[in-house]
Design an enzyme around this catalytic site. Structure first.
Site, mmCIF file in Angstrom:
data_model
loop_
_atom_site.group_PDB
_atom_site.id
_atom_site.type_symbol
_atom_site.label_atom_id
_atom_site.label_comp_id
_atom_site.label_asym_id
_atom_site.label_seq_id
_atom_site.Cartn_x
_atom_site.Cartn_y
_atom_site.Cartn_z
ATOM 1 N N GLY A 45 30.968 -19.434 2.685
ATOM 2 C CA GLY A 45 29.566 -19.632 2.262
ATOM 3 C C GLY A 45 29.397 -20.652 1.154
ATOM 4 C CD GLN A 50 29.086 -22.146 -4.293
ATOM 5 O OE1 GLN A 50 28.590 -21.585 -3.373
ATOM 6 N NE2 GLN A 50 30.269 -22.079 -4.526
ATOM 7 C CB CYS A 88 33.784 -18.104 -6.334
ATOM 8 S SG CYS A 88 32.101 -19.247 -6.554
ATOM 9 C CG LEU A 89 34.208 -22.444 -1.817
ATOM 10 C CD1 LEU A 89 33.071 -22.789 -0.899
ATOM 11 C CD2 LEU A 89 35.621 -22.720 -1.422
ATOM 12 C CG HIS A 130 29.493 -14.530 -3.467
ATOM 13 N ND1 HIS A 130 30.803 -14.357 -4.167
ATOM 14 C CD2 HIS A 130 29.414 -16.346 -3.766
ATOM 15 C CE1 HIS A 130 31.306 -15.687 -4.761
ATOM 16 N NE2 HIS A 130 30.570 -16.555 -4.509
ATOM 17 C CD GLU A 131 27.385 -17.961 -0.831
ATOM 18 O OE1 GLU A 131 27.082 -18.827 -1.804
ATOM 19 O OE2 GLU A 131 28.539 -17.991 -0.343
ATOM 20 C CG HIS A 134 26.670 -19.115 -5.999
ATOM 21 N ND1 HIS A 134 27.441 -19.616 -7.119
ATOM 22 C CD2 HIS A 134 27.456 -18.789 -5.133
ATOM 23 C CE1 HIS A 134 28.574 -19.316 -6.895
ATOM 24 N NE2 HIS A 134 28.685 -19.000 -5.917
HETATM 25 ZN ZN LIG Z 1 30.605 -18.648 -5.045
#
Ligand SMILES: [Zn+2]
Length: 173
Positions: A45, A50, A88-89, A130-131, A134
């Protein structure tokens, strides 16, 4: 085009994102780039902030759905408890067990502005939560207790200093 992924410390990750209002070619192009960036990472995702775009949109692929786009997502009907390792990226390296709802509904639109509704369970439910976090300027470490947050941040520091190899676990978000 693969976009650079913003990491912890970048203020855009802490800013509440604005609703998507223009479902035009520019927006669809952004969504394509986000999907390409998510697969290249690789992750399951990726949210607008991000990649430095403070818009309420995220892309995802839990491995079964294929590439999906959700704009202006709204969560409802969260139920059950799910506590699985999450990464998380934008916090590259560490993973930590994070409390989430086990199932949750999301309503929003696709890249053309058409209404979409999905019921997520397990990994998909976790991606939705999670998204959407963000888009509200929240990160998964905000969902941890003080000890959990300290563990993630010290592991991140060790990885950045080259003192620890990042664990290769499931794909982060
Ligand atoms: Zn993340």
């Amino acid at each position: 085009m693969i976009l650079p992924i913003r990491t912890l410390g970048d203020p855009v990750l802490r800013q509440p994102a604005s609703p998507v209002t223009a479902f035009d070619d520019g927006f669809r192009h952004l969504c394509d780039d986000m999907i390409e960036t998510m697969y290249a990472a690789p992750g399951v995702g990726l949210a607008g902030p991000q990649v430095g775009v403070s818009l309420r949109v995220f892309v995802f692929d839990d491995g079964e759905t294929g590439p999906q786009i959700l704009a202006n997502p709204r969560l409802s009907d969260g139920a059950g408890d799910l506590a699985e390792e999450e990464g998380c990226l934008s916090i590259p390296g560490p993973y930590h067990v994070t409390p989430r709802f086990a199932t949750i509904r999301v309503r929003g639109t696709d890249a053309t502005g058409k209404d979409v509704e999905m019921l997520g369970e397990g990994l998909l439910a976790r991606i939705f939560q999670h998204e959407t976090d963000h888009l509200d300027g929240m990160l998964y470490i905000d969902r941890l207790d003080d000890e959990g947050r300290r563990e993630v941040l010290s592991e991140l520091r060790r990885i950045e200093l080259g003192l620890q190899e990042p664990a290769s676990r499931r794909r982060p978000q």
